[in-house]
Design a protein around this motif. Structure first.
Motif, PDB file in Angstrom:
ATOM      1  N   ALA A 440      31.996  44.336  36.772  1.00 44.20           N
ATOM      2  CA  ALA A 440      33.128  44.242  35.852  1.00 44.20           C
ATOM      3  C   ALA A 440      34.237  45.211  36.224  1.00 44.20           C
ATOM      4  O   ALA A 440      35.419  44.925  36.053  1.00 44.20           O
ATOM      5  CB  ALA A 440      32.645  44.524  34.426  1.00 44.20           C
ATOM      6  N   ARG A 441      33.844  46.366  36.752  1.00 41.18           N
ATOM      7  CA  ARG A 441      34.841  47.389  37.043  1.00 41.18           C
ATOM      8  C   ARG A 441      35.407  47.293  38.462  1.00 41.18           C
ATOM      9  O   ARG A 441      36.391  47.951  38.786  1.00 41.18           O
ATOM     10  CB  ARG A 441      34.237  48.783  36.827  1.00 41.18           C
ATOM     11  N   ARG A 442      34.736  46.511  39.278  1.00 42.20           N
ATOM     12  CA  ARG A 442      35.208  46.372  40.662  1.00 42.20           C
ATOM     13  C   ARG A 442      36.572  45.688  40.640  1.00 42.20           C
ATOM     14  O   ARG A 442      36.752  44.680  39.960  1.00 42.20           O
ATOM     15  CB  ARG A 442      34.208  45.520  41.441  1.00 42.20           C
ATOM     16  N   PRO A 443      37.521  46.225  41.359  1.00 43.41           N
ATOM     17  CA  PRO A 443      38.850  45.594  41.321  1.00 43.41           C
ATOM     18  C   PRO A 443      38.773  44.185  41.908  1.00 43.41           C
ATOM     19  O   PRO A 443      38.089  43.990  42.917  1.00 43.41           O
ATOM     20  CB  PRO A 443      39.703  46.501  42.218  1.00 43.41           C
ATOM     21  N   PRO A 444      39.442  43.217  41.272  1.00 47.66           N
ATOM     22  CA  PRO A 444      39.376  41.845  41.788  1.00 47.66           C
ATOM     23  C   PRO A 444      40.071  41.776  43.145  1.00 47.66           C
ATOM     24  O   PRO A 444      41.006  42.536  43.409  1.00 47.66           O
ATOM     25  CB  PRO A 444      40.132  41.032  40.737  1.00 47.66           C
ATOM     26  N   PRO A 445      39.621  40.874  44.016  1.00 47.02           N
ATOM     27  CA  PRO A 445      40.265  40.728  45.321  1.00 47.02           C
ATOM     28  C   PRO A 445      41.733  40.367  45.127  1.00 47.02           C
ATOM     29  O   PRO A 445      42.080  39.642  44.213  1.00 47.02           O
ATOM     30  CB  PRO A 445      39.508  39.553  45.952  1.00 47.02           C
ATOM     31  N   GLN A 446      42.591  40.930  45.977  1.00 44.67           N
ATOM     32  CA  GLN A 446      44.014  40.667  45.835  1.00 44.67           C
ATOM     33  C   GLN A 446      44.329  39.230  46.247  1.00 44.67           C
ATOM     34  O   GLN A 446      43.783  38.705  47.220  1.00 44.67           O
ATOM     35  CB  GLN A 446      44.803  41.640  46.727  1.00 44.67           C
ATOM     36  N   ALA A 447      45.193  38.598  45.466  1.00 46.81           N
ATOM     37  CA  ALA A 447      45.604  37.239  45.818  1.00 46.81           C
ATOM     38  C   ALA A 447      46.433  37.287  47.103  1.00 46.81           C
ATOM     39  O   ALA A 447      47.111  38.263  47.376  1.00 46.81           O
ATOM     40  CB  ALA A 447      46.429  36.640  44.687  1.00 46.81           C
ATOM     41  N   ILE A 448      46.351  36.246  47.862  1.00 43.94           N
ATOM     42  CA  ILE A 448      47.155  36.190  49.085  1.00 43.94           C
ATOM     43  C   ILE A 448      48.578  35.827  48.703  1.00 43.94           C
ATOM     44  O   ILE A 448      48.838  34.814  48.056  1.00 43.94           O
ATOM     45  CB  ILE A 448      46.557  35.149  50.050  1.00 43.94           C
ATOM     46  N   GLN A 449      49.512  36.694  49.062  1.00 45.52           N
ATOM     47  CA  GLN A 449      50.860  36.577  48.525  1.00 45.52           C
ATOM     48  C   GLN A 449      51.566  35.293  48.937  1.00 45.52           C
ATOM     49  O   GLN A 449      52.263  34.681  48.148  1.00 45.52           O
ATOM     50  CB  GLN A 449      51.693  37.779  48.983  1.00 45.52           C
ATOM     51  N   ASP A 450      51.373  34.859  50.159  1.00 43.35           N
ATOM     52  CA  ASP A 450      52.191  33.781  50.677  1.00 43.35           C
ATOM     53  C   ASP A 450      51.790  32.412  50.187  1.00 43.35           C
ATOM     54  O   ASP A 450      52.428  31.429  50.453  1.00 43.35           O
ATOM     55  CB  ASP A 450      52.131  33.777  52.218  1.00 43.35           C
ATOM     56  N   THR A 454      50.344  27.123  45.436  1.00 38.67           N
ATOM     57  CA  THR A 454      49.010  26.586  45.653  1.00 38.67           C
ATOM     58  C   THR A 454      47.919  27.639  45.528  1.00 38.67           C
ATOM     59  O   THR A 454      46.765  27.403  45.821  1.00 38.67           O
ATOM     60  CB  THR A 454      48.889  25.954  47.060  1.00 38.67           C
ATOM     61  N   GLN A 455      48.360  28.818  45.041  1.00 41.25           N
ATOM     62  CA  GLN A 455      47.399  29.936  44.925  1.00 41.25           C
ATOM     63  C   GLN A 455      46.182  29.545  44.090  1.00 41.25           C
ATOM     64  O   GLN A 455      46.290  28.942  43.026  1.00 41.25           O
ATOM     65  CB  GLN A 455      48.106  31.109  44.265  1.00 41.25           C
ATOM     66  N   VAL A 456      45.049  29.895  44.581  1.00 37.87           N
ATOM     67  CA  VAL A 456      43.812  29.590  43.846  1.00 37.87           C
ATOM     68  C   VAL A 456      43.553  30.713  42.840  1.00 37.87           C
ATOM     69  O   VAL A 456      43.566  31.880  43.198  1.00 37.87           O
ATOM     70  CB  VAL A 456      42.634  29.471  44.837  1.00 37.87           C
ATOM     71  N   MET A 457      43.344  30.344  41.604  1.00 36.10           N
ATOM     72  CA  MET A 457      43.078  31.368  40.597  1.00 36.10           C
ATOM     73  C   MET A 457      41.708  31.991  40.837  1.00 36.10           C
ATOM     74  O   MET A 457      40.727  31.282  41.086  1.00 36.10           O
ATOM     75  CB  MET A 457      43.106  30.741  39.197  1.00 36.10           C
ATOM     76  N   GLN A 458      41.698  33.276  40.782  1.00 44.81           N
ATOM     77  CA  GLN A 458      40.400  33.962  40.879  1.00 44.81           C
ATOM     78  C   GLN A 458      39.621  33.714  39.597  1.00 44.81           C
ATOM     79  O   GLN A 458      40.112  33.859  38.494  1.00 44.81           O
ATOM     80  CB  GLN A 458      40.640  35.463  41.061  1.00 44.81           C
TER      81      GLN A 458
END
Lengths: 459, 485
Positions: A440-450, A454-458
Motif C-alpha cells: 500500500a505504501r509503495r509508490p505506484p509506478p510512474q505513468a509513461i508521459q508520452d 491512450t495511457q493505461v490506468m494503473q
C-alpha cells in the motif's frame, strides 16, 4: 467502486531508521522490565536478563532485516509495537514462573517467539504478493474448517480444561483454531470480494432497513452454524464468538449493509441464549458474569467464579500504579500466565500499565486499519481490515472477559499469553499486515508521459 | 469500502474505549472493595509485608509488642508480645484477619497507613523499602500493671483493676483476669490462629473479654460516693458532718418489704454522713436517693461520665444507673444495686474525679505516637471530661473517704506515711451467690497521683467478706507501685 477510494496516501518515506530506533527502544523497555522483576523479587538483577534481552533483541533484529529486504515500504510501527507486547508477555511469564506456578515457562515462550519470528520471516519471503491468496480463497476455506474440526477427531484431539480445542502431535499440543482464524479471514475476504455485489443487492425494505434476499442469507447461516458447532462440540465459546464477529464485520465492510450486522447480531444473541439454556457450561458463564462475588458461585468447584474473581482481585489490588513487577501475587490467579495474563499484569503494573498496554494494542490495530484504508485493491482492503479487526475483537473478548465487561470466554491475549499456536498464528497475521502495508505504501509506478490519451490506468 | 472501514475503525475505538473505561473503573472506584474482599489473600499477605510499629510503655522503655523480621518473603514480619498475659487486653493482638486492643484501635499508625505518615510511606514506596509504621507509647505503668495482674490472678477469681492519674486521666493500670497469651493469636497461620481463638472463645471463664471496660457490674457501696456527691451538690449547706436518718429498716414505698443494713446491723437511727459512709450503712444513702429523686441521681451520675460512650481509644461500654423504676428501685440504685451497672473504669473515674477536686479527666491509654524515624508525631494532651462536683463538695467527699480507710471498712488500703482515701463495695448478685467485691481509692489525699478501682467478681464469700478484705489489698499494692517511683 473505484480501486482507490479518497485521496491517494501521500506518505512515501520508508522510515527504516525510525523503525530500528523504536525496535531498540522496545527491546530496552523489555530488558528494563526484566531487571525490575529481579529487583522486585530479591533485589538482584536476574542473571537471565542478558540472555532473554539479547535473545529477544537478536530475534527482532533478524525480523527487521527480513522486513527491510523483503518489505521495505512496510509500516514502520507494526514490528516495534508487536515486539513490545511480545516482550512484556515474556517478562510476565518469566515473573510468574518465579512464583512456581505450574505451566509457566519463559524459556518455552522465548522458543515459541523465535519460531514466531521464523514464521513471520517465512511468510514475508514466500509471499511476495499477498494477492496470490485471493486465488486460494476456497482452499483457505477448506483448510480453515478442517483445522476447526481437527480437535474433534479421535486420537489426535485432546480435551484440556473442559474445552476440546487442542490436538497433540508428538510431544506438542497445538490449538488449530488459532491458524483456522487466519485461513478463514483469508477465505472471507476472497469470498466476499467475489460476492459482495450480489450480497449488497436489496431485497425487501422492512421499516428502515434493507433486508437481503433470502438466498443470499446462505453464507451467513452457514457461518453461524459453523460457529455454533464449534461452540457446542468443542465448548469453545471464545473461538466461536471470535469467528462469527469477524465474519459479520467483514461482511459489513464488503457490502456496506447495516442489515447484515443486525441479522448477524440477532442470530448470535439468539444462539447464545439458546445455548445458555441448553448447555450448562454456557449457563455457568452467564451466572458468573452477573454476580462473581456470590459466595455460592465462588465456592463452586467447576464453572465457578473463583478464577474471574481472583483476577479482579489482582487488578483491584494493583490499583493505579500497581505493586511493581515481582512484588504482586500472580500465583493466586489460576492460569495467570495464559488466559489471565492481563489480570496478572494489572496487579503488578497497575491501571497505568494496563492503559499503556491497551494503547499499544490499539496502535497495532490502528496501523492495520490504516493499511486497509491505504490498500489499493478491494481484496487487500478486506483482508487487512479483517485481520486488524479480528485482533481488536480477540483482545476485546478476552480482556473484556477477564475484566468482567462481558461474560468470560477463553481466548489467549494476543502476543502475551503463553502458548505456541497463538504466537505463531499472530506473528503470521502481522506478517500479512506488513506485506500489505508494504504494497500500500509503495509508490505506484510512474505513468509513461508520452502515451497521452491512450495511457493505461494503473489499477 | 473506505466508508465502512472507517466505521469499523470507530467500532474498534469504541471497544478499546470500553476496555479502558472498565479497567479504570476496576482500578479506581472498585479497587478498594476488591482489595479488601476477605477472599483476596493479598490483603492477608499485605499485613505481613509491613514493618509494624512497636507498642511500648514507660516512655518507650518497656516493649509490649514488637515486630521481628523473619526473612520469609511471604510472611516477612512477625508480631510478638514479650510481656504476654498482663497486657493482653490493652495491647490486643494482630491476627491474620483482625486486630484487637491498641493493635486494632491504632492500626492506622502502627501499619503506617495514617494520613500523618503519608510522606514517609511515599518515600518507602519509591525507595523499595518495606513500609514501616509508627510506634505507639502507652501510659501504662508496667510495674503496677504486672503487680495488679499478679495480685488479682492469685485470688483465683475473675476481675479487673484500673488505675488512673486523676490529674490527667492517663491510664496507669488496666488489668482483666483471666487473661490469655496473645502470641498464638498473632501467628501468620489462619488455621492455627482460629484453633487457638476458638479454644479461648469457648472457655467458660471468657478470658478474651476485657472486664475493665467491656463488662458492667453492680458497683455496690462504692456507688454511695456518687449518691453523697448528689446529696451535697443539691444543697450547699450540707457537708460531711450533716446528720441524716439511718433507720435499721427503711420501708420501700409501694412494696411490703423494707431495706436493711448489711446483715441487719444497726447504724443507730441517726448518723453523720461521714459515719454512715465509714461503716457503709445502707439506709441513709437509700433514703437520700429517694429524697433526691431519679432525675437528680441520674444528673449527678452523668456528671461523672456515666452513660456516655467513651473511646480511650478502645471502645468502653457505657455504664448506666438503670431506668427510672420507681422509688423502691431508686433506693437500691442509690446503694449500687438494682439495675445500676458500672464498668471498673467508670468507678476509677469516680474516684479520680473526687481526687481531682471534682473534675473528671478523659481517660486515655496512648501517651504518644513516635514516627518510624524516631520523631514524635502526636501526643495526647489531657482533656477535661466533665465537672462532676465543685471543689468544696470534692473536699467533703475526700474527708469521708479518708475516714473509710483510716477507721472504716477500707483499712487494708492504708499506706505508710501516705494518706489514702477510699470506699469499699460489696454488691449482691443473686440470692445465695457470692457477692462482687469492690474497692475504689486515691492517694495521696493532699496531692493525688493515683486513683484506682479494683473489682473482684464473686469475690466475697458468703458472710461479711466485704470489698475491704479482697479488693482493698490489691488497690494498696497498685497505689504503692505507682507512688513508689
Amino acid at each position: 467502486m473505484s480501486a482507490v477510494d479518497g485521496e491517494p496516501v501521500p506518505m512515501t518515506a520508508k522510515r527504516r531508521g525510525a523503525q530500528l530506533a523504536m525496535l531498540a527502544f522496545a527491546v530496552l523497555i523489555v530488558m528494563a522490565a526484566y531487571a525490575s522483576v529481579g529487583l522486585g523479587i530479591d533485589k538482584k538483577i536476574p542473571s537471565g536478563m542478558l540472555t532473554y534481552g539479547l535473545g529477544l533483541g537478536g530475534l527482532m533484529l533478524a525480523a527487521y532485516l527480513v522486513l527491510a529486504k523483503f518489505a521495505p515500504w512496510a509500516d514502520p510501527l507494526l514490528l516495534p509495537l508487536v515486539t513490545l507486547v511480545n516482550g512484556l508477555g515474556l517478562v510476565m511469564i518469566y515473573r510468574i514462573e518465579q512464583t512456581g506456578q505450574a505451566g509457566a515457562s519463559a524459556t518455552n515462550q522465548l522458543m515459541w517467539t523465535a519460531l514466531g519470528v521464523v514464521m513471520f520471516s517465512a511468510t514475508l519471503i514466500v509471499l511476495k504478493d499477498h494477492r496470490a491468496l485471493q486465488r486460494l480463497t476456497y482452499t483457505a476455506g477448506f483448510v480453515g474448517v478442517g483445522l476447526l474440526v481437527l480437535p474433534l477427531l479421535p486420537f489426535i484431539g485432546k480435551e484440556i480444561n473442559g474445552a476440546r480445542i487442542w490436538i497433540g502431535i508428538g510431544g506438542f499440543t497445538i490449538q488449530p483454531a488459532e491458524f483456522a482464524k487466519l485461513a478463514l479471514v483469508v477465505f472471507f475476504a476472497g469470498y466476499l470480494v467475489a460476492k459482495r455485489d450480489v450480497l449488497a443487492l436489496a431485497g425487501r425494505r422492512l421499516l428502515f432497513i434493507d433486508l437481503p434476499r433470502a438466498r443470499d442469507l446462505g453464507p451467513v447461516l452457514i457461518t453461524w452454524a459453523v460457529s455454533l458447532g464449534v461452540l457446542v462440540m468443542q465448548k469453545d465459546l471464545g473461538s466461536s464468538l471470535l469467528l462469527f464477529g469477524a465474519f459479520i464485520a467483514m461482511l459489513y465492510i464488503a457490502t456496506q449493509r447495516t442489515s447484515w450486522v443486525l441479522i448477524g447480531v440477532l442470530l448470535f444473541v439468539g444462539g447464545a441464549i439458546l445455548a445458555g439454556q441448553v448447555f450448562s457450561h454456557v449457563h455457568d458463564r452467564f451466572e458468573v458474569f452477573l454476580d462473581p462475588q456470590d459466595p455460592a458461585l465462588y465456592d463452586r468447584p467447576f464453572g465457578g467464579s473463583y478464577q474471574l474473581l481472583q483476577g479482579l482481585f489482582g487488578i483491584g489490588s494493583g490499583g493505579i500504579l500497581g505493586t511493581g513487577l515481582g512484588q504482586g501475587h500472580p500465583k493466586l490467579i489460576p492460569l495467570s500466565f495464559s488466559d489471565f495474563i492481563f489480570a496478572a499484569t494489572g496487579e503488578e503494573l497497575g491501571l497505568t500499565g494496563l492503559m499503556a498496554l491497551l494503547m499499544v494494542y490499539a496502535l497495532i490495530v490502528q496501523r492495520g486499519l490504516r493499511t486497509a484504508l491505504a490498500a489499493r485493491d478491494p481484496f487487500s482492503k478486506l483482508l487487512a481490515g479483517g485481520l486488524a479487526f479480528i485482533l481488536a475483537w480477540q483482545l476485546f473478548i478476552i480482556v473484556g472477559g477477564v475484566t468482567r465487561l462481558i461474560p468470560l470466554t477463553g481466548l489467549v491475549t494476543p502476543f502475551m499469553s503463553a502458548g505456541g499456536s497463538a504466537l505463531l498464528a499472530n506473528w503470521m497475521l502481522i506478517a500479512l499486515l506488513v506485506r500489505m502495508s508494504d504494497a500500500a505504501r509503495r509508490p505506484p509506478p510512474q505513468a509513461i508521459q508520452d502515451e497521452g490519451l491512450t495511457q493505461v490506468m494503473q489499477r | 469500502m473506505n466508508g465502512t472501514l472507517k466505521r469499523v475503525a470507530i467500532a474498534c475505538l469504541v471497544m478499546f474505549g470500553l476496555l479502558m473505561a472498565n479497567v479504570t473503573y476496576l482500578g479506581t472506584v472498585k479497587a478498594e472493595e476488591l482489595r479488601t474482599d476477605s477472599r483476596n489473600a493479598r490483603a492477608f499477605y499485605a499485613r505481613y509485608a509491613v514493618d509494624r510499629g512497636w507498642i511500648t510503655a514507660d516512655d518507650g522503655k518497656t516493649t509490649l509488642a514488637k515486630t521481628v523480621d523473619t526473612g520469609d518473603p511471604t510472611y516477612r514480619f512477625a508480631r510478638q508480645y514479650p510481656l504476654g498475659k498482663p497486657f493482653a487486653h490493652v495491647v490486643g493482638y494482630f491476627a491474620p484477619e483482625n486486630s484487637t486492643g491498641i493493635e486494632g484501635a491504632e492500626r492506622r499508625f502502627l501499619d503506617g497507613s495514617h494520613p500523618d505518615l503519608i510522606v514517609r510511606r511515599a518515600v518507602d514506596l519509591v525507595s523499595g523499602k518495606p513500609a514501616k509504621g509508627a510506634s505507639v507509647d502507652l501510659t501504662l505503668n508496667t510495674k503496677a500493671q504486672q503487680l495488679a495482674y499478679k495480685d488479682l490472678a492469685s485470688t483465683g477469681k475473675r476481675g479487673a483493676v484500673v488505675a488512673l492519674n486523676p490529674k490527667t486521666g492517663a491510664i496507669l493500670t488496666m488489668v482483666s483476669v483471666p487473661s490469655y497469651d496473645p502470641n498464638p493469636l498473632a501467628l501468620a497461620d489462619k488455621a492455627k490462629v482460629n484453633k487457638a481463638y476458638n479454644k479461648l472463645d469457648k472457655d467458660d471463664q471468657k478470658p478474651l473479654l476485657n472486664r475493665a471496660i467491656n463488662l458492667t457490674y453492680a458497683p455496690g457501696s462504692t456507688f454511695k460516693t456518687v449518691t453523697s456527691a448528689a446529696f451535697f451538690s443539691d444543697d450547699g449547706s450540707r457537708n460531711a458532718d450533716t446528720t441524716v436518718d439511718a433507720p435499721d429498716a427503711l420501708p420501700l414505698p409501694g412494696t411490703t418489704i423494707a431495706l436493711h443494713n448489711y446483715h441487719g446491723e444497726s447504724c443507730g437511727g441517726q448518723a453523720t454522713m461521714v459515719e454512715a459512709l465509714t461503716i457503709s450503712c445502707n439506709t441513709p444513702f437509700a433514703k437520700i436517693g429517694m429524697d433526691l429523686g431519679y432525675d437528680k441521681m441520674k444528673e449527678q451520675a452523668a456528671k461523672f461520665g456515666i452513660g456516655a460512650p467513651l473511646s480511650i481509644p478502645l471502645l468502653v461500654t457505657p455504664s448506666d444507673i438503670g431506668p427510672d423504676e420507681g422509688k423502691a428501685a431508686l433506693a437500691k440504685t442509690s446503694i449500687g444495686q438494682q439495675s445500676n451497672q458500672m464498668t471498673p473504669l467508670q468507678m476509677a473515674m469516680v474516684a479520680a474525679g473526687i481526687a481531682n477536686q471534682g473534675t473528671v479527666m478523659k481517660p486515655y491509654l496512648v501517651n504518644k505516637i513516635v514516627g518510624p524515624d524516631g520523631g514524635e508525631i502526636d501526643s495526647t494532651r489531657p482533656d477535661e471530661l466533665s465537672e462532676a462536683v465543685t471543689p468544696e463538695v470534692a473536699a467533703e467527699l475526700t474527708k469521708m473517704m479518708t475516714n473509710v480507710v483510716q477507721h472504716g471498712t477500707g483499712t487494708a488500703a492504708q499506706l505508710p506515711g501516705i494518706t489514702v482515701a477510699g470506699k469499699t463495695g460489696t454488691a449482691e448478685t443473686a440470692p445465695g451467690k457470692p457477692s462482687h467485691a469492690w474497692f475504689i481509692a486515691f492517694a495521696p489525699v493532699e496531692d493525688p497521683k493515683v486513683a484506682v478501682a479494683v473489682f473482684v467478681e464473686s469475690g466475697s464469700a458468703g458472710n461479711d467478706a466485704t470489698g475491704g478484705q479482697v479488693a482493698a489489698p490489691i488497690a494498696h499494692d497498685v497505689m504503692q507501685a505507682v507512688l513508689g517511683q
